[in-house]
Write a protein that holds these residues in place. Structure first.
Motif, PDB file in Angstrom:
ATOM      1  N   THR A  99      56.328 -17.468  20.830  1.00  0.00           N
ATOM      2  CA  THR A  99      57.473 -18.189  21.379  1.00  0.00           C
ATOM      3  C   THR A  99      57.275 -19.688  21.225  1.00  0.00           C
ATOM      4  O   THR A  99      56.153 -20.174  21.038  1.00  0.00           O
ATOM      5  N   ILE A 100      58.371 -20.422  21.330  1.00  0.00           N
ATOM      6  CA  ILE A 100      58.282 -21.874  21.216  1.00  0.00           C
ATOM      7  C   ILE A 100      57.490 -22.459  22.374  1.00  0.00           C
ATOM      8  O   ILE A 100      56.787 -23.449  22.224  1.00  0.00           O
ATOM      9  N   ALA A 101      57.587 -21.837  23.537  1.00  0.00           N
ATOM     10  CA  ALA A 101      56.810 -22.315  24.680  1.00  0.00           C
ATOM     11  C   ALA A 101      55.316 -22.169  24.418  1.00  0.00           C
ATOM     12  O   ALA A 101      54.523 -23.061  24.732  1.00  0.00           O
ATOM     13  N   GLU A 102      54.951 -21.063  23.824  1.00  0.00           N
ATOM     14  CA  GLU A 102      53.525 -20.840  23.531  1.00  0.00           C
ATOM     15  C   GLU A 102      53.048 -21.746  22.422  1.00  0.00           C
ATOM     16  O   GLU A 102      51.936 -22.279  22.482  1.00  0.00           O
ATOM     17  N   VAL A 103      53.843 -21.942  21.397  1.00  0.00           N
ATOM     18  CA  VAL A 103      53.368 -22.709  20.256  1.00  0.00           C
ATOM     19  C   VAL A 103      53.215 -24.190  20.601  1.00  0.00           C
ATOM     20  O   VAL A 103      52.430 -24.884  19.969  1.00  0.00           O
ATOM     21  N   THR A 104      53.916 -24.659  21.602  1.00  0.00           N
ATOM     22  CA  THR A 104      53.762 -26.065  21.993  1.00  0.00           C
ATOM     23  C   THR A 104      52.533 -26.288  22.867  1.00  0.00           C
ATOM     24  O   THR A 104      52.117 -27.432  23.054  1.00  0.00           O
ATOM     25  N   THR A 105      51.971 -25.239  23.399  1.00  0.00           N
ATOM     26  CA  THR A 105      50.842 -25.386  24.326  1.00  0.00           C
ATOM     27  C   THR A 105      49.589 -24.644  23.885  1.00  0.00           C
ATOM     28  O   THR A 105      48.511 -25.228  23.841  1.00  0.00           O
ATOM     29  N   THR A 106      49.724 -23.380  23.545  1.00  0.00           N
ATOM     30  CA  THR A 106      48.557 -22.556  23.202  1.00  0.00           C
ATOM     31  C   THR A 106      48.854 -21.686  21.984  1.00  0.00           C
ATOM     32  O   THR A 106      49.041 -20.482  22.094  1.00  0.00           O
ATOM     33  N   PRO A 107      48.920 -22.305  20.808  1.00  0.00           N
ATOM     34  CA  PRO A 107      49.174 -21.521  19.602  1.00  0.00           C
ATOM     35  C   PRO A 107      48.113 -20.438  19.384  1.00  0.00           C
ATOM     36  O   PRO A 107      46.953 -20.633  19.731  1.00  0.00           O
ATOM     37  N   SER A 108      48.522 -19.343  18.788  1.00  0.00           N
ATOM     38  CA  SER A 108      47.582 -18.269  18.530  1.00  0.00           C
ATOM     39  C   SER A 108      46.992 -18.356  17.128  1.00  0.00           C
ATOM     40  O   SER A 108      45.951 -17.752  16.847  1.00  0.00           O
TER      41      SER A 108
END
Length: 120
Positions: A99-108
């Motif tokens: 998600t965009i929320a994840e990619v801005t903070t904790t990318p996998s």
């Protein structure tokens, strides 16, 4: 998700560069993508992101100069950087998450970096 970033280089202040991040497979096509940068002696910081459906998020520090886009047919995500400043000098990384929320903070997933150097 395997990512490959490219497009960095040396440019004069005021110039432009376009960074590319390519990947492959269904996971890449369904991922939210992001760009980060890390300047010498500084922490890595968020630059821009795009959700799978095209919603974007741009850091305030570059909002008026950088844009993020993608080309689904080419499995590519791009960071267009205009009016570059010496303080934009950094290694730029692309990243992915669900998600965009994840990619801005904790990318996998992370790609290797590409160096951008802006001369004054």
């Amino acid at each position: 998700v395997q990512l490959q970033a490219s497009g960095g280089g040396l440019v004069q202040a005021g110039g432009s560069l376009r960074l590319s991040c390519t990947g492959s497979g269904r996971a890449f096509r369904n991922a939210a993508m992001g760009w980060f940068r890390q300047a010498p002696g500084k922490e890595r910081e968020f630059v821009a992101a795009m959700s799978r459906l095209g919603r974007t998020s741009i850091a305030d520090s570059v909002k008026d100069r950088f844009t993020v886009s993608k080309d689904g047919a080419k499995n590519g995500v791009y960071l267009q950087m205009n009016s570059l400043k010496p303080e934009d000098t950094a290694i730029y990384y692309c990243a992915a998450a669900q998600t965009i929320a994840e990619v801005t903070t904790t990318p996998s997933s992370w790609g290797q970096g590409t160096q951008v150097t802006v001369s004054s």
